[in-house]
Write an enzyme that holds these catalytic residues in place. Structure first.
Site, PDB file in Angstrom:
ATOM      1  N   SER A 145      63.390  16.945  29.252  1.00 19.27           N
ATOM      2  CA  SER A 145      63.973  15.885  30.125  1.00 19.27           C
ATOM      3  C   SER A 145      63.436  14.671  29.677  1.00 19.27           C
ATOM      4  O   SER A 145      62.230  14.717  29.216  1.00 19.27           O
ATOM      5  CB  SER A 145      63.848  15.957  31.662  1.00 19.27           C
ATOM      6  OG  SER A 145      64.059  14.757  32.156  1.00 19.27           O
ATOM      7  N   TYR A 159      58.238  17.146  38.442  1.00 22.46           N
ATOM      8  CA  TYR A 159      59.378  17.425  37.458  1.00 22.46           C
ATOM      9  C   TYR A 159      58.842  17.153  36.300  1.00 22.46           C
ATOM     10  O   TYR A 159      58.842  17.797  35.229  1.00 22.46           O
ATOM     11  CB  TYR A 159      60.571  16.944  37.949  1.00 22.46           C
ATOM     12  CG  TYR A 159      61.640  17.341  37.079  1.00 22.46           C
ATOM     13  CD1 TYR A 159      62.422  18.417  37.124  1.00 22.46           C
ATOM     14  CD2 TYR A 159      62.304  16.221  36.232  1.00 22.46           C
ATOM     15  CE1 TYR A 159      63.438  18.489  35.878  1.00 22.46           C
ATOM     16  CE2 TYR A 159      63.418  16.447  35.390  1.00 22.46           C
ATOM     17  CZ  TYR A 159      63.875  17.801  35.174  1.00 22.46           C
ATOM     18  OH  TYR A 159      64.903  18.037  34.482  1.00 22.46           O
TER      19      TYR A 159
END
Length: 253
Positions: A145, A159
């Protein structure tokens, strides 16, 4: 590129929906036989598997929970038993916990710990299990990501941390397996129209403020990202390894 992966076997974790399902289709379109993993919905997984078979390749859906690292070795054994080999591993399965700042008094630490377990330790366990049996000249591709290198908004510390950890791990694995001509890379998308985007942003339609952060003012399509995964899995990417590639339309550039 047609049939560039003919004779190869790929495993896509989390392949019953979203980017995983589209990636499985892309690899099948290139001629690869494809195994996918799922956790909850056998119906969705079987539907993807049947769609792959309709393309003229072999396909298999395997229930395997990446949160349980003991399931990694049996997963790889099941792929080898069914197909006889493994050439391409796409570590796609991941989760995102509800965004909360680290000083939130109601911080859901259990969900954040589970996120670390799935996104990092689960992917590590799968890679460890696959590495000894992966064909020389094979491919390992992690779906990361852009948060792995940019904490884009508040509430993504854990995250972002999981994805940053994967970036470092992938570079180390690339160094370990390079002697066997196995390439290892990370693809870092920004937002995509997936369930994960709904969990992170509340919708598959990105808000204007978020789109304004992009040089190309839209989110990625699943097909764009999966096409790049297909390229990295193919013969023309044999000298690309240990790299992290952004596919985020210039987000935060």
């Amino acid at each position: 590129m047609a049939d560039s992966l003919k004779g190869k076997v790929a495993l896509v974790t989390g392949g019953s929906r979203g980017l995983g399902a589209v990636t499985a289709e892309t690899l099948a379109d290139l001629g690869a036989d494809v195994a996918i993993t799922y956790v909850a919905s056998s119906q969705k997984a079987d539907a993807v598997s049947e769609k792959l078979k309709a393309k003229g390749v072999r396909a298999l859906a395997i229930r395997s929970d990446q949160a349980d690292t003991t399931q990694a070795k049996p997963l790889i054994e099941a792929v080898i038993a069914h197909f006889g080999r493994l050439d391409i591993l796409v570590n796609n399965a991941a989760v995102v916990a509800k965004g909360q700042t680290v000083d939130d008094p109601h911080l859901d630490t259990a969900a954040l710990d589970r996120q670390w377990q799935i996104n990092v330790m689960g992917a590590v366990a799968t890679t460890r299990a696959a590495a000894p049996v992966l064909s020389d000249g094979g491919r390992i591709i992690f779906i990361g990501s852009l948060n792995g290198t940019h904490a884009l908004i508040p509430g993504v510390a854990d995250y972002a941390g999981t994805k940053a950890a994967i970036n470092g791990y992938a570079r180390g694995v690339a160094r370990d397996l390079g002697r066997r001509n196995i390439t290892v890379n990370v693809v870092q998308p920004g937002a995509m129209p997936t369930d994960m985007m709904v969990e992170a942003l509340g919708s598959t339609t990105a808000p204007d403020a978020f789109l304004d952060m992009h040089a190309i003012r839209r989110i990625a399509t699943l097909e764009e990202v999966s096409a790049f995964v297909g390229f990295l899995a193919g013969p023309d990417a044999g000298y690309m390894s240990g790299s992290v590639f952004d596919m985020a339309g210039g987000l935060a550039s």
